[in-house]
Write a protein that holds these residues in place. Structure first.
Motif, PDB file in Angstrom:
ATOM      1  N   SER A  22       0.780  -1.349   0.140  1.00  0.00           N
ATOM      2  CA  SER A  22       0.065   0.058  -0.168  1.00  0.00           C
ATOM      3  C   SER A  22       0.816   1.377  -0.110  1.00  0.00           C
ATOM      4  N   LEU A  23       1.865   1.133  -0.592  1.00  0.00           N
ATOM      5  CA  LEU A  23       2.819   2.486  -0.838  1.00  0.00           C
ATOM      6  C   LEU A  23       1.971   3.431  -1.787  1.00  0.00           C
ATOM      7  N   PRO A  24       2.221   4.623  -1.491  1.00  0.00           N
ATOM      8  CA  PRO A  24       1.435   5.662  -2.357  1.00  0.00           C
ATOM      9  C   PRO A  24       2.228   5.789  -3.720  1.00  0.00           C
ATOM     10  N   GLY A  25       3.300   5.547  -3.731  1.00  0.00           N
ATOM     11  CA  GLY A  25       4.200   6.111  -5.036  1.00  0.00           C
ATOM     12  C   GLY A  25       4.397   7.339  -5.039  1.00  0.00           C
ATOM     13  N   PRO A  54       8.964   5.896 -18.937  1.00  0.00           N
ATOM     14  CA  PRO A  54       7.464   5.930 -18.506  1.00  0.00           C
ATOM     15  C   PRO A  54       7.455   6.508 -17.074  1.00  0.00           C
ATOM     16  N   LEU A  55       8.703   6.114 -16.141  1.00  0.00           N
ATOM     17  CA  LEU A  55       8.559   6.584 -14.850  1.00  0.00           C
ATOM     18  C   LEU A  55       8.705   7.993 -14.615  1.00  0.00           C
ATOM     19  N   ASP A  56       8.868   8.852 -15.535  1.00  0.00           N
ATOM     20  CA  ASP A  56       8.776  10.269 -15.374  1.00  0.00           C
ATOM     21  C   ASP A  56      10.104  10.718 -14.426  1.00  0.00           C
ATOM     22  N   PRO A  57      11.339  10.390 -14.771  1.00  0.00           N
ATOM     23  CA  PRO A  57      12.479  10.721 -13.578  1.00  0.00           C
ATOM     24  C   PRO A  57      12.409  11.943 -13.710  1.00  0.00           C
ATOM     25  N   THR A 286      22.317   3.210 -12.475  1.00  0.00           N
ATOM     26  CA  THR A 286      21.907   1.690 -12.997  1.00  0.00           C
ATOM     27  C   THR A 286      22.915   0.994 -13.978  1.00  0.00           C
ATOM     28  N   LEU A 287      24.242   1.498 -14.166  1.00  0.00           N
ATOM     29  CA  LEU A 287      24.883   0.734 -14.736  1.00  0.00           C
ATOM     30  C   LEU A 287      24.478   0.283 -16.160  1.00  0.00           C
ATOM     31  N   ASN A 288      23.587   1.184 -16.593  1.00  0.00           N
ATOM     32  CA  ASN A 288      22.992   0.996 -18.180  1.00  0.00           C
ATOM     33  C   ASN A 288      21.943  -0.239 -18.220  1.00  0.00           C
ATOM     34  N   ARG A 289      21.445  -0.430 -16.984  1.00  0.00           N
ATOM     35  CA  ARG A 289      20.518  -1.577 -16.938  1.00  0.00           C
ATOM     36  C   ARG A 289      19.319  -0.986 -16.394  1.00  0.00           C
ATOM     37  N   ALA A 290      18.040  -1.350 -16.840  1.00  0.00           N
ATOM     38  CA  ALA A 290      16.790  -0.756 -16.252  1.00  0.00           C
ATOM     39  C   ALA A 290      16.261  -1.650 -15.389  1.00  0.00           C
ATOM     40  N   ASP A 291      16.528  -2.959 -15.486  1.00  0.00           N
ATOM     41  CA  ASP A 291      15.616  -3.839 -14.724  1.00  0.00           C
ATOM     42  C   ASP A 291      15.329  -3.884 -13.299  1.00  0.00           C
ATOM     43  N   LEU A 292      16.534  -3.638 -12.609  1.00  0.00           N
ATOM     44  CA  LEU A 292      16.630  -3.497 -10.996  1.00  0.00           C
ATOM     45  C   LEU A 292      16.159  -2.052 -10.608  1.00  0.00           C
ATOM     46  N   ALA A 293      16.469  -1.131 -11.255  1.00  0.00           N
ATOM     47  CA  ALA A 293      15.926   0.097 -10.715  1.00  0.00           C
ATOM     48  C   ALA A 293      14.419   0.172 -11.003  1.00  0.00           C
ATOM     49  N   TYR A 294      14.008  -0.378 -12.059  1.00  0.00           N
ATOM     50  CA  TYR A 294      12.582  -0.338 -12.311  1.00  0.00           C
ATOM     51  C   TYR A 294      12.009  -1.123 -11.391  1.00  0.00           C
ATOM     52  N   ALA A 295      12.312  -2.295 -10.997  1.00  0.00           N
ATOM     53  CA  ALA A 295      11.574  -3.163 -10.151  1.00  0.00           C
ATOM     54  C   ALA A 295      11.483  -2.632  -8.864  1.00  0.00           C
ATOM     55  N   ILE A 296      12.602  -1.718  -8.373  1.00  0.00           N
ATOM     56  CA  ILE A 296      12.580  -1.228  -7.042  1.00  0.00           C
ATOM     57  C   ILE A 296      11.432  -0.122  -7.090  1.00  0.00           C
ATOM     58  N   CYS A 297      11.645   0.564  -7.920  1.00  0.00           N
ATOM     59  CA  CYS A 297      10.761   1.746  -8.064  1.00  0.00           C
ATOM     60  C   CYS A 297       9.315   1.453  -8.086  1.00  0.00           C
ATOM     61  N   HIS A 298       8.929   0.165  -8.764  1.00  0.00           N
ATOM     62  CA  HIS A 298       7.594  -0.476  -8.749  1.00  0.00           C
ATOM     63  C   HIS A 298       7.420  -0.875  -7.316  1.00  0.00           C
ATOM     64  N   MET A 299       8.277  -1.344  -6.712  1.00  0.00           N
ATOM     65  CA  MET A 299       7.931  -2.008  -5.375  1.00  0.00           C
ATOM     66  C   MET A 299       7.288  -0.843  -4.331  1.00  0.00           C
ATOM     67  N   GLY A 301       5.910   1.626  -5.013  1.00  0.00           N
ATOM     68  CA  GLY A 301       4.738   2.290  -5.673  1.00  0.00           C
ATOM     69  C   GLY A 301       4.485   3.195  -6.720  1.00  0.00           C
ATOM     70  N   MET A 302       5.732   3.253  -7.364  1.00  0.00           N
ATOM     71  CA  MET A 302       5.900   4.036  -8.617  1.00  0.00           C
ATOM     72  C   MET A 302       5.390   3.348  -9.662  1.00  0.00           C
ATOM     73  N   ARG A 303       4.485   3.979 -10.407  1.00  0.00           N
ATOM     74  CA  ARG A 303       3.875   3.467 -11.703  1.00  0.00           C
ATOM     75  C   ARG A 303       4.038   4.289 -12.983  1.00  0.00           C
ATOM     76  N   PRO A 304       4.204   3.910 -14.121  1.00  0.00           N
ATOM     77  CA  PRO A 304       4.397   4.738 -15.342  1.00  0.00           C
ATOM     78  C   PRO A 304       3.392   5.754 -15.560  1.00  0.00           C
ATOM     79  N   LYS A 305       3.833   6.776 -15.657  1.00  0.00           N
ATOM     80  CA  LYS A 305       3.105   8.086 -15.967  1.00  0.00           C
ATOM     81  C   LYS A 305       1.766   8.006 -16.454  1.00  0.00           C
ATOM     82  N   ASP A 306       1.838   7.340 -17.758  1.00  0.00           N
ATOM     83  CA  ASP A 306       0.622   7.379 -18.534  1.00  0.00           C
ATOM     84  C   ASP A 306      -0.202   6.056 -17.878  1.00  0.00           C
TER      85      ASP A 306
END
Length: 309
Positions: A22-25, A54-57, A286-299, A301-306
């Protein structure tokens, strides 16, 4: 906008309920990349940029090699991110092996390319352990570089901070004094070197507050999949690799998927502890990899802006 949750409630939540429920992102993230050395690496970098966009950094940044060794690649990468990904992009710039005139030329080229944000660093010598030697016609410190950049154009400027003290500093207090000089010279924010304990960052925040420093400091997060590589990075910047981390990665050399899972778990827990302490801005190496950073942001509560519309 979601209000920051009560820290006492958050601390309790972090110990007796599912950590990421239930994190609000309401976090903001920025991402750091390094310039590619080949066409294959360029494709990997661009894939990472497109996955994270899409995470609107808040911004993304691109590093800069010692002595300007990646100057052209850094410039091209930053310009492409601005032009094609439409993201606020920052370019790293160091004092190493560059005269003031050369730095002015590079900074003016960035401004012409639409770059409005510089990460200003003193930089280190190319060889590990070698002392920094300023260019005879260059800037001797990051604070001098910040002042010089402000004279060139109205750049937004980020500088480095070291929760565990820079290896060149004589003591933690002198390191904080140096950070204060960079901020007083006109920096907008500081970005911390990576660390692996939330308490390390919170103690650092307390020291800055006691010094009267109120400028934002973004915690730098390094999701680790290669402990040997992380140890090399840590040796250059004064960070400490905890012994328990070696144990968690033991036996996973030939299991890349398991390493990824362990890495994401460690980094996500660190970010969750920072969140419980009131941190809402995170900077990912990121060391030019998106998967870990994206997964952590998702956990968190962050979601793609659109998707949030």
């Amino acid at each position: 906008m979601t209000d920051i949750l009560d820290p006492i409630h958050e601390a309790q939540t972090a110990t007796d309920t599912p950590l990421f429920a239930s994190l609000p992102g309401d976090i903001r993230a920025s991402f750091e990349f390094f310039p590619p050395k080949s066409e294959k690496m360029e494709a990997q970098l661009w894939d990472a940029v497109q996955q994270l966009a899409p995470l609107d950094p808040s911004f993304v940044s691109v590093t800069y090699g010692a002595g300007g060794s990646t100057r052209e690649r850094t410039h091209n990468t930053v310009a492409r991110i601005i032009r094609e990904a439409d993201l606020p992009a920052a370019a790293h710039l160091t004092c190493v092996d560059a005269s003031k005139a050369e730095i002015r030329e590079v900074a003016e080229q960035y401004w012409e390319a639409g770059v409005r944000h510089i990460v200003a660093l003193r930089g280190d010598a190319g060889e590990p352990g070698a002392p920094f030697q300023p260019h005879p016609e260059g800037y001797a410190t990051a604070a001098d570089l910040v002042r010089g950049l402000k004279d060139i154009a109205d750049f937004e400027i980020s500088v480095a901070a070291y929760p565990e003290t820079h290896p060149d500093a004589s003591c933690p207090d002198s390191d904080i004094d140096n950070l204060a000089r960079k901020l007083d010279a006109g920096a907008t924010r500081a970005i911390s070197q990576f660390f692996f304990s939330a308490d390390t960052f919170f103690r650092f925040q307390d020291k800055l507050a006691a010094r009267g420093i109120t400028t934002p400091v973004l915690p730098g997060i390094l999701p680790v999949t290669n402990v040997a590589q992380a140890r090399k990075f840590a040796g250059a910047c004064g960070a400490k690799i905890p012994e328990w981390m070696d144990g968690l990665f033991e036996g996973l050399d030939e299991r890349p998927a398991s390493r990824q899972l362990v890495a994401a778990t460690i980094a996500a827990e660190l970010c969750r502890r920072l969140y419980a302490g009131g941190v809402r801005d995170l900077h990912f190496y990121t060391l030019n990899r998106a998967d870990l950073a994206y997964a952590i942001c998702h956990m968190l509560g962050m979601r793609p802006k659109d998707a949030a519309k």
